[in-house]
Design an enzyme around this catalytic site. Structure first.
Site, PDB file in Angstrom:
ATOM      1  N   CYS B   2       0.851  -1.179   0.000  1.00  0.00           N
ATOM      2  CA  CYS B   2       0.000   0.000   0.000  1.00  0.00           C
ATOM      3  C   CYS B   2       0.888   1.229   0.000  1.00  0.00           C
ATOM      4  O   CYS B   2       2.041   1.181   0.420  1.00  0.00           O
ATOM      5  CB  CYS B   2      -0.855   0.071   1.266  1.00  0.00           C
ATOM      6  SG  CYS B   2      -1.748  -1.423   1.658  1.00  0.00           S
ATOM      7  N   ARG B  16      -4.762   7.012  -0.515  1.00  0.00           N
ATOM      8  CA  ARG B  16      -3.882   5.847  -0.469  1.00  0.00           C
ATOM      9  C   ARG B  16      -4.235   4.879  -1.582  1.00  0.00           C
ATOM     10  O   ARG B  16      -5.311   4.951  -2.165  1.00  0.00           O
ATOM     11  CB  ARG B  16      -4.036   5.168   0.878  1.00  0.00           C
ATOM     12  CG  ARG B  16      -5.420   4.587   1.161  1.00  0.00           C
ATOM     13  CD  ARG B  16      -5.570   3.107   0.808  1.00  0.00           C
ATOM     14  NE  ARG B  16      -4.660   2.246   1.491  1.00  0.00           N
ATOM     15  CZ  ARG B  16      -4.868   1.781   2.705  1.00  0.00           C
ATOM     16  NH1 ARG B  16      -5.983   2.103   3.348  1.00  0.00           N
ATOM     17  NH2 ARG B  16      -4.002   0.971   3.251  1.00  0.00           N
ATOM     18  N   ASN B  79      -0.044  -1.866   5.692  1.00  0.00           N
ATOM     19  CA  ASN B  79       0.609  -3.099   6.115  1.00  0.00           C
ATOM     20  C   ASN B  79       2.007  -2.860   6.661  1.00  0.00           C
ATOM     21  O   ASN B  79       2.782  -2.087   6.087  1.00  0.00           O
ATOM     22  CB  ASN B  79       0.698  -4.064   4.928  1.00  0.00           C
ATOM     23  CG  ASN B  79      -0.272  -5.213   5.088  1.00  0.00           C
ATOM     24  OD1 ASN B  79      -0.426  -5.740   6.185  1.00  0.00           O
ATOM     25  ND2 ASN B  79      -0.932  -5.584   4.016  1.00  0.00           N
TER      26      ASN B  79
END
Lengths: 324, 324, 324, 324
Positions: B2, B16, B79
């Protein structure tokens, strides 16, 4: 500058980015079969294959940047400044002005093999479209579902290269671009194995480490390597929807963001438009820098037996879908 | 994995990418002011700031991935597998379960400074939302128009970092990511000057050569460098249309194409969605891998004084505008 | 494979590394003026300039790898496998067998300009020295204090390139090597300035960061870039001692360590020897992989009017000076 | 700055480069067993292991840069400016001034395990040797044939790291250096396989392409990666001659050439000396920038039961062996 790519699933897709600091006013243009192409040095074509692509309309003449014909052949001209060289007319050759090259090929050739035959004895000449329109210094990618070739007219003559990777950017000449891909041979979409030192416990701290070394800048050699990697490893199903989406992601890998390539004070090269032609079906899809929705023009919704080019302005206004 | 980024023009934008090999079923979710947030270890909030963002709805509970509140604070979890570590409840601390962290912050803080105060004595605890929903191992970026911070809960405790670049990816920890930016210090959107050898006539054969050395692969450290360069050099006017377009181009620089990051045989990580919140105005824009049109949800078109989250499915079908 | 370099202070220095997995038995060989050179296709030379260099003695015939003559012209042949192509004898040309090329040039030319004249109409032919001695597939650097040229005999003919950098390695052809130097244009011996983002406080955490991006592996293109950077930025005073030391440091930048380039199972390419000729004074200095002391042979300590080559074995045993 | 490395064949080798723009006047120094070490904060040692290494003699006190003791433990201090931080004396700790750290360890420890025990509760203090001798800001590598550790005294305390690669350079801290090695995981002394695109016929145009991506500049992180690769893949037989030669080739991979690292106008950092101790046998071999012959001092040729350090000046004059 620009990047072109091909992609083959059930249909054959051909497209490009056009990267520049301003636009000349491009339009999606369908040239029907009976528009008479009057070439400067070679025989005119009163009847020919229909063509759809992005063009600057100079009066009623379509100056194509990239296009496909109704037979599934695609062709695009990309900047090749410093290496492109157009020659004087030479008797015994097929003398084609650089601005005529795209329609001259797409009007006549139903396959890439026919292109290969046609361009035997080709001489790309420096005849201008008009005095106030300098010739773009270009090289070309020509493709159908069977493959691609690259045509480069340089000071030392015409070079025709098989293009096994099906991508093109700008300088240096194509053979050098291909050569430099050798340097990325070991890159992979899979995770790397530890070959550095079997006694060290090295760690894959992230996904995607197999392609470490792939260049991320916007120079033409780096875009060539990056789009080649992306295209050669691209995966999608063969539906129209997924193929088209995947194609835009492939060219998205070399998108030029405003600010990252300053060409003079406060002037920035950006990806003005990105195209994806379904060459098998004559549909021209595109996005623009300011409009990420895909807009489409279908050549088969026009009268392909007409004699006047039909052209649509590029839709550059963001189309937002409001969900509430 | 990400990438998150911020962008400031007239308004403040926060968004994002979510990169993964499958989706958990995200929905654009507006949580109104009177939805009661019952936290596991801290005081409940019966009334709070309204929130809009992408969430997995677990029953009626919004598990936010990224969101902004009506005051212009944005927050996203990314993450951080291998480094994230959630602790046991500890008395004397503000014990917040990892899955509660986004709403706990956005519900209460009108500014980043208020966030800084709130997270004093924070302890991110390993309490699960439910037994069958393992906790995502995350770190967070929290931003408003004044700046950004990064929050990392690791084995050795909680780390709160000023984030001057306003981007976040995944491993390694943020301080190392920032450190590695030093290696790219000399990169520029402008053309390079010849410092290699003043007696050699070296040649800028392409535009964009000033950023040669910027990494182009999809690993988290390379995405960090690339999106940082793109964001820090991004240029647009301050209109909503151009700001939003520019934001999607910034995150487009780290788009993950299907095929380029193979996580197991035939499984590929892709950019499932890309979001851009106008945090100043409470609008959530997004695109998905298969749908490049921007779709938008405006929190202010909902009843923000309600008590039930309103959620919209992510529109993933390509929306093509046919021009003929 | 190999690297050659030149260096100019008060005197002119010319040398090379020879990298391979085994040695053919090289010797430092002085060929005096009256050794008769009998060429296979061109006129013999009964009297000529004296030559000193590294050669494999095939009987009494010196097969030179690299050498200088008493006039200060230096020449070295370096591996060019896959690109080198020697032609058939052609009438009207100066037909020189590849193995004769070094002595044919050095025997006759007092300056690089004389070399340029001599090699007009050159045809490098595939005549073998003997049936059991296959021809090395080479290209050549020829230099004097005024500059360097590179000579490449390829399938498409003979290429003579000005070599402004005064270095040579192996593949790809020289023009491509020079082109690829453009990619390193921005590298510098000085510290970088922050062009990445003026709003980020990036940090020079180490000296030497201005050359980040210089490749460190042993492939021929990487060695070309590295030795070019090192040579073009080399600094020394013009004494013999310091000039020679500096020269060995320049070529030391592309030293091949045993283990780092495995050419087949358990076989490693190493830098068998490194040479540095003071071309102005006819002194051949060398080190070997196993002997880091500089050993020297001075052509002027031999009878240069003799007719028999004098040759010295390469001293490969480490010479350690015990200080206590 | 500096690079240290270890190498194990039949014997254990330990050495380093010292890179700087000027020399403080180092000497090869043997400290015998009965030289009394008077430490500032800890117990004196009247009798201890003998030590050989490179030291600046401050009066009769050997300020060691790098050394081994008679038991085969080696230790070197390398620049760590910006990260090194020496603390105030603290009761209950073993308070050792930074300049005492090398002799304090080597005088007492026969093995690396003993070092690990000794440095429990270590506090490296900022006591100066003398007012006009500022403390070098260092971190240390300590090794024996069983392995290596790195000791870093930073603002947040003392860090002791296992050092599985057995090399050290400078900034950033060791853990980050090790982390960054992960990025080179896929590099290999063997040729790469084509993972880029199995449908492209990519070509290994040079030997040594398996390590493409290894950095070639002189910054400390690049030297760390390069020397780690070279050391971990180094191959030699286990004779003294070949082991020593190989060791100098390993450190040669990070040699700093004059001109390539400009630290201020016209001032260049160079590799002032390179050392290789046979730690098993107490022999200190070294070369200098201007003298490539290996010079050696053997501790066992001194009276190791003496009480006065014996020191030899570094021989910096090129020793050329004239073969004719």
């Amino acid at each position: 500058m620009c990047t072109a790519a091909t992609y083959l699933t059930k249909d054959f897709y051909f497209g490009r980015t056009l990267d520049y600091e301003f636009s000349y006013g491009e339009e999606i243009t369908v040239t029907p079969r009976n528009y008479p192409f009057h070439f400067r040095h070679t025989e005119n074509l009163e009847k020919h294959y229909a063509i759809i692509g992005m063009a600057h309309m100079a009066g009623d003449y379509p100056l194509y940047y990239d296009a496909v014909n109704e037979k599934g052949v695609g062709m695009a001209g990309l900047n090749f400044v410093g290496n492109a060289y157009y020659h004087k007319e030479e008797s015994g050759k097929k003398n084609v002005a650089s601005f005529e090259f795209v329609p001259w090929v797409l009007a006549q050739c139903a396959t890439l093999d026919e292109v290969r035959d046609l361009i035997t004895d080709l001489n790309i000449v420096d005849t201008l479209f008009s005095e106030n329109l300098p010739a773009g210094m270009l090289h070309w990618i020509i493709s159908d579902k069977s493959g691609s070739i690259t045509v480069e007219s340089m000071k030392d003559g015409l070079h025709i290269h098989e293009n096994p990777v099906g991508v093109l950017t700008n300088n240096p000449p194509f053979e050098q671009q291909m050569f430099m891909l050798n340097n990325y041979m070991g890159l992979s979409p899979k995770q790397p194995e530890n070959h550095f030192a079997d006694k060290l416990d090295l760690n894959m701290y992230s996904r995607g480490m197999g392609a470490l070394g792939l260049p991320g800048d916007l120079s033409s050699a780096s875009r060539f390597a990056r789009v080649a990697f992306t295209k050669m490893n691209a995966v999608s199903d063969d539906s129209e929807e997924e193929s088209v989406a995947q194609f835009f992601h492939i060219l998205g890998s070399v998108d030029q963001q405003r600010g990252c390539c300053e060409v003079s004070d406060g002037k920035y090269e950006i990806t003005i438009y990105t195209s994806c032609c379904n060459a098998s079906r004559g549909i021209y899809y595109y996005t623009t820098y300011s409009n990420s929705q895909i807009t489409a023009v279908d050549m088969h919704r026009e009268d392909l037996d007409g004699s006047v080019p039909v052209h649509y302005p590029m839709l550059t206004k963001q189309q937002i879908l409001w969900q509430n």
